[in-house]
Design an enzyme around this catalytic site. Sequence first.
Site, PDB file in Angstrom:
ATOM      1  N   GLU A 327      34.736 -54.437 117.723  1.00  0.00           N
ATOM      2  CA  GLU A 327      35.848 -54.895 118.561  1.00  0.00           C
ATOM      3  C   GLU A 327      35.320 -55.267 119.938  1.00  0.00           C
ATOM      4  O   GLU A 327      34.655 -54.456 120.593  1.00  0.00           O
ATOM      5  CB  GLU A 327      36.899 -53.801 118.733  1.00  0.00           C
ATOM      6  CG  GLU A 327      37.722 -53.491 117.506  1.00  0.00           C
ATOM      7  CD  GLU A 327      38.856 -52.526 117.803  1.00  0.00           C
ATOM      8  OE1 GLU A 327      39.876 -52.598 117.116  1.00  0.00           O
ATOM      9  OE2 GLU A 327      38.720 -51.700 118.734  1.00  0.00           O
ATOM     10  N   CYS A 328      35.604 -56.484 120.382  1.00  0.00           N
ATOM     11  CA  CYS A 328      35.270 -56.948 121.723  1.00  0.00           C
ATOM     12  C   CYS A 328      33.791 -56.706 122.032  1.00  0.00           C
ATOM     13  O   CYS A 328      32.929 -57.412 121.504  1.00  0.00           O
ATOM     14  CB  CYS A 328      36.180 -56.303 122.758  1.00  0.00           C
ATOM     15  SG  CYS A 328      36.231 -57.203 124.333  1.00  0.00           S
TER      16      CYS A 328
END
Length: 436
Positions: A327-328
Amino acid sequence: MAAGLVISAPASGVGKTTLTLALARAWRHRGLNVQCFKSGPDYIDPAFHAAATGRASVNVDSWAMDRGTIAHLVSRGVDADVVLAEGSMGLFDGVAARGVSGTGATADIAEMLGWPVVLVIDPSGQAQTAAAIAAGLRDYRPGLKLAGVVLNRVASPRHENLVRHALNEAGIAVFGALPRHAEISLPKRHLGLVQAEEQAEIGKLIDEAARFVAEHVDLDAVLRSAASWSPQPAVNGLNVTPPGQRIALARDAAFSFVYPHMLEAWRAAGAEISTFSPLADEAPDASADVCWLPGGYPELHAGKIAAHARFRSGLRAFAETRPVHGECGGYMALGTALTDADGVRHEMAGLLGLETSFAKRRMHLGYRLAELAAPMPGHRPGARLRGHEFHYSTIIAQPDMPLAVVHDATGAVIAETGSRRGHATGTFFHLIAEDR
């Protein structure tokens, strides 16, 4: 029965977090059990709440969560004496289009739970106008109750008296006024506050904030303004499927942005979580059946990540047979390369073709609704995932198959689709909930 309050303000940067931490610690010093929540998608503040109260804090979000999920999450305050929900941005600030149960505004949570609002007002550069702002917030939305205000960063006793008089004329209670006090300023960086776990002196700082606030704010009056509250039984719990039975979770200063309620939901569903540190050159647990890299600050540690061959080779070996999701910041680390703020290009894990640059900075911020085009750990194709994106990195290349069709809160399609290749997947948004 607990007493519930919401701490909010007209805007960001006014002092909501400092006041929340100070009230929580001051009441804890008095022997009260305090439970905190964070309204909105900020994933940094809950760790500060936990440091102040000794109890885990979670996010509640009206754009991403339904009422049943919010009721389930706040029910953890059943054994507390005081429950504080810290808001995000200004009291009514959310998105234009309604989400699952609201727009993401703090006011949604205050109205949903029936908790009065304590406003933090910074009257710098104004006097009587501060009362007009407070009165406008009080009257803007019927059904919302304003308990009173705490003034922050008042310039002088004369300044305080002018603002107090105007607020009293408007029928708004003033619980206290805080002079400027640099010693309790929380350090910041580009994605918000420096994380609580990175601050060795955070306990002392919160103690000083509690002492300072107790000296200038009527804690008893604030407590009396709270609404008596007992949680209603939640019809539904969290609609969360763990990504695996045994999850290898990256966890250190570079990879730490994961919502606490997600980890709790995974554990509640029977999953085991083993943590490892890429910054310590650790590889994921070989006995795990899925690896998850949260967001964080890989751009600040890119050289170290690139130099840690054990981590990168272990991650690659893991991904040969089992799912890996980022994530990210975790997504960026799964990519081919990351260029740091100085323009230096660092090799990342290479499980995806993504290449990003922190030298070319542009803010990406907002809620995201993604419909999966392919499976990702814990979620089937076609699943509708709600999350939040906040980063400054720019995509240089994103050549792999898209993971999802991603919309912002207005319904516009965005370019940050996520990627998939083999067993690796990644997204720029942080997952908050799946639509039921």
